[in-house]
Motif scaffolding. Sequence first.
Motif, PDB file in Angstrom:
ATOM      1  N   ASP A 123       0.263  -1.108   0.079  1.00  0.00           N
ATOM      2  CA  ASP A 123      -0.204  -0.095  -0.362  1.00  0.00           C
ATOM      3  C   ASP A 123       1.031   1.171   0.205  1.00  0.00           C
ATOM      4  OD1 ASP A 123       0.871   0.367   2.725  1.00  0.00           O
ATOM      5  OD2 ASP A 123      -0.960  -0.254   3.651  1.00  0.00           O
ATOM      6  N   ALA A 124       0.480   2.321   0.357  1.00  0.00           N
ATOM      7  CA  ALA A 124       1.141   3.298  -0.556  1.00  0.00           C
ATOM      8  C   ALA A 124       1.788   3.770   0.736  1.00  0.00           C
ATOM      9  CB  ALA A 124      -0.046   5.166  -0.722  1.00  0.00           C
ATOM     10  N   THR A 125       1.150   3.533   2.092  1.00  0.00           N
ATOM     11  CA  THR A 125       1.842   3.859   3.209  1.00  0.00           C
ATOM     12  C   THR A 125       3.569   3.397   3.152  1.00  0.00           C
ATOM     13  OG1 THR A 125      -0.123   4.232   4.389  1.00  0.00           O
ATOM     14  CG2 THR A 125       2.021   4.256   5.534  1.00  0.00           C
ATOM     15  N   ASN A 126       3.344   2.134   3.092  1.00  0.00           N
ATOM     16  CA  ASN A 126       4.290   1.091   4.071  1.00  0.00           C
ATOM     17  C   ASN A 126       5.455   0.980   2.377  1.00  0.00           C
ATOM     18  OD1 ASN A 126       3.494  -0.880   5.351  1.00  0.00           O
ATOM     19  ND2 ASN A 126       1.974  -1.796   4.322  1.00  0.00           N
ATOM     20  N   ARG A 127       4.845   1.671   0.921  1.00  0.00           N
ATOM     21  CA  ARG A 127       5.526   1.893   0.475  1.00  0.00           C
ATOM     22  C   ARG A 127       6.470   3.719   0.469  1.00  0.00           C
ATOM     23  NH1 ARG A 127       6.912  -0.325  -5.210  1.00  0.00           N
ATOM     24  NH2 ARG A 127       8.405   0.326  -4.518  1.00  0.00           N
ATOM     25  N   PHE A 128       5.964   4.353   0.827  1.00  0.00           N
ATOM     26  CA  PHE A 128       6.362   5.751   1.463  1.00  0.00           C
ATOM     27  C   PHE A 128       7.315   5.543   2.547  1.00  0.00           C
ATOM     28  CE2 PHE A 128       6.722   9.172   3.694  1.00  0.00           C
ATOM     29  CZ  PHE A 128       7.031  10.654   2.813  1.00  0.00           C
ATOM     30  N   CYS A 129       7.652   4.750   3.014  1.00  0.00           N
ATOM     31  CA  CYS A 129       8.345   4.476   4.190  1.00  0.00           C
ATOM     32  C   CYS A 129       9.357   3.528   3.436  1.00  0.00           C
ATOM     33  CB  CYS A 129       7.952   3.329   4.966  1.00  0.00           C
ATOM     34  SG  CYS A 129       8.655   3.115   6.505  1.00  0.00           S
ATOM     35  N   GLU A 130       9.355   2.842   2.404  1.00  0.00           N
ATOM     36  CA  GLU A 130      10.317   2.244   1.377  1.00  0.00           C
ATOM     37  C   GLU A 130      11.068   3.138   0.799  1.00  0.00           C
ATOM     38  OE1 GLU A 130      10.589  -0.659  -2.100  1.00  0.00           O
ATOM     39  OE2 GLU A 130       9.307  -0.835  -1.461  1.00  0.00           O
ATOM     40  N   PHE A 131      10.763   4.399   0.305  1.00  0.00           N
ATOM     41  CA  PHE A 131      11.119   5.547  -0.297  1.00  0.00           C
ATOM     42  C   PHE A 131      12.116   6.893   1.048  1.00  0.00           C
ATOM     43  CE2 PHE A 131      10.737   9.977  -1.842  1.00  0.00           C
ATOM     44  CZ  PHE A 131      11.120  10.362  -3.010  1.00  0.00           C
TER      45      PHE A 131
END
Length: 587
Positions: free
Chosen positions: A398-406
């Motif tokens: 999801d967008a939140t987890n991917r932002f954390c990865e970013f």
Amino acid sequence: MSQQETQNMAKHFYRASAADFMKIPGSPVAYWISAETKRAFSDNPSLNSVGKACAGHQTGDNDLLLKQWFEVSFADIGFDIESRDQAKNSGYKWFPHRKGGSFRRWYGNYDYVINWLNDGDAVRRHPSSALRNPDFMFKPGVTWSHTSSGSFSARLSQTGDTFNVEGPTFFSEDTELSLGYFCSNVALHFMQIMNPTLHFLVGSVSQLPFKSIDRVLLDGIRTDVRELVEIGKYDWDSSEISFDFRKPHLLDGDFFSSELRASYSAISSRWLEITTRMQSLEKDNNRLFIEAYGLNGELSPDAPLHQVTLNCNPYYRYGANRSDEELETLLQCDTLRELVSYAIGCMMGRYSLDKQGLILASQGETLQDYLNQVPDPRFAPDDDAILPLTDQEWFPDDATNRFCEFLRVVWGGKPLQKNLDFVAESLCLHAIKPKRGESALDTIRRYLSTQFFKDHLRTYKKRPIYWLFSSGKHKAFECLVYLQRYNDGTLARMRTEYVIPLSAKLNAYAEKLEQDKDASASAAETKRLEKEIATLHKQQTELADFDEKLRHYADQRISLDLDDGVKVNYGKFGDLLAEVKAVTGQK
């Protein structure tokens, strides 16, 4: 009438010759102007002696023939075209189109493109169109906004641009001198005398007095204008709305730090320097024209800070009627919102950490097209450009987890929590309200779920490129889909990969909550669980309804033509999408 009243009247009595008014084009009753201003009109030729001010095209149907540049396939836009013949033979359909816009000087307001395929055949055939001055198309000049809610503002129009009736343009052999003059307070002074309204017509601008300027002053003006345009372009290109956007300033090597807070501090100091420099250059440009026109005793060269038209200048961006502290918090919040938006773009494949500028921005482009440009990405884009926005972590991508990865990829794992904290803190300054006891990651999740799309709509002027599919007010399921990567199988994949699995997850979660309620020994805990179960049941019902509608539209295998624009395409999905009325203008 008493003697005192007679004396008071005399103080406010002006004697002026009608012949003096005749010296000014239009003969306005401007009795207050000085002798120096009168001489500027009487002793100098008008601007049309050295160039031509041109009204632009009236398409007859802007919704059909004009688009925001990011709505269409980027590969179909022709830049740097030098002539109509070259445009006709290029095969491009869309070309940059100047349509006035908000108060901004020197550079910017590159928003629109016009359908000029086959030398504007579609425009010519429209019964309500009016083609004006087509021979000046694609030539460099100075453009301005026909109508303004503020002051007059002019900008560079580059080789390859076309122009609209709302964005008239002046063409001459010396574009730099013309731009410097148009942006000076001398030109504004003359314009306010000739035309005190907020409509800056071609006829009025053509009649501005134009004085021959000696070489020393001329060299100074050109030097200032070149730097002013350079600063304006640097600022304009820092936004996703620019087709020359490369990456956020926060990622610039000169300001990069392992901690986001330090990066922001460094770039905000740089923005202050840039704003101060532009203000100084504008003041010098004003001074040079005041000296050239002999208006030293009448006009001040000062350039108010709130009229230094840079997005990195909070006094211009948000207005001067706020405190310094509020302006700073607004700028910090928006800078981090823009970072989140850029991260979403990287997730969609529109941008990449490994290559500056647009990557996937044309219809039909795929993940393989991305990998052809960026073979080994540090941060890989989503494989289907379907990005869940959920209030809980139902999907690992999801967008939140991917932002954390970013954040982890860009700034490293060690300072990750500090960087998450700074992002959350910044978002809570204005984007969303802070929530006591909430973790930084949960704050970011709440922003993405409740506010991101609203911000995206505003940034992209109600022509979103990331579309929000939503099950409804209970937000059982929401996801972003990238317009340029949508295909007729996207909805079917959304259903099989996300909606159907989520339904099973919600059922399992509901069973767990029921078990927790039965096992609870606390009345308060039982009440909390009952409330959560009631909300979950509403979400289950909503998701089932959404799934049925989604299946219906998925079976249709809807295709899009980006040339139709977002307003038309967004309306093809019924109420599967959020904010349909805001985008299409229809319920």
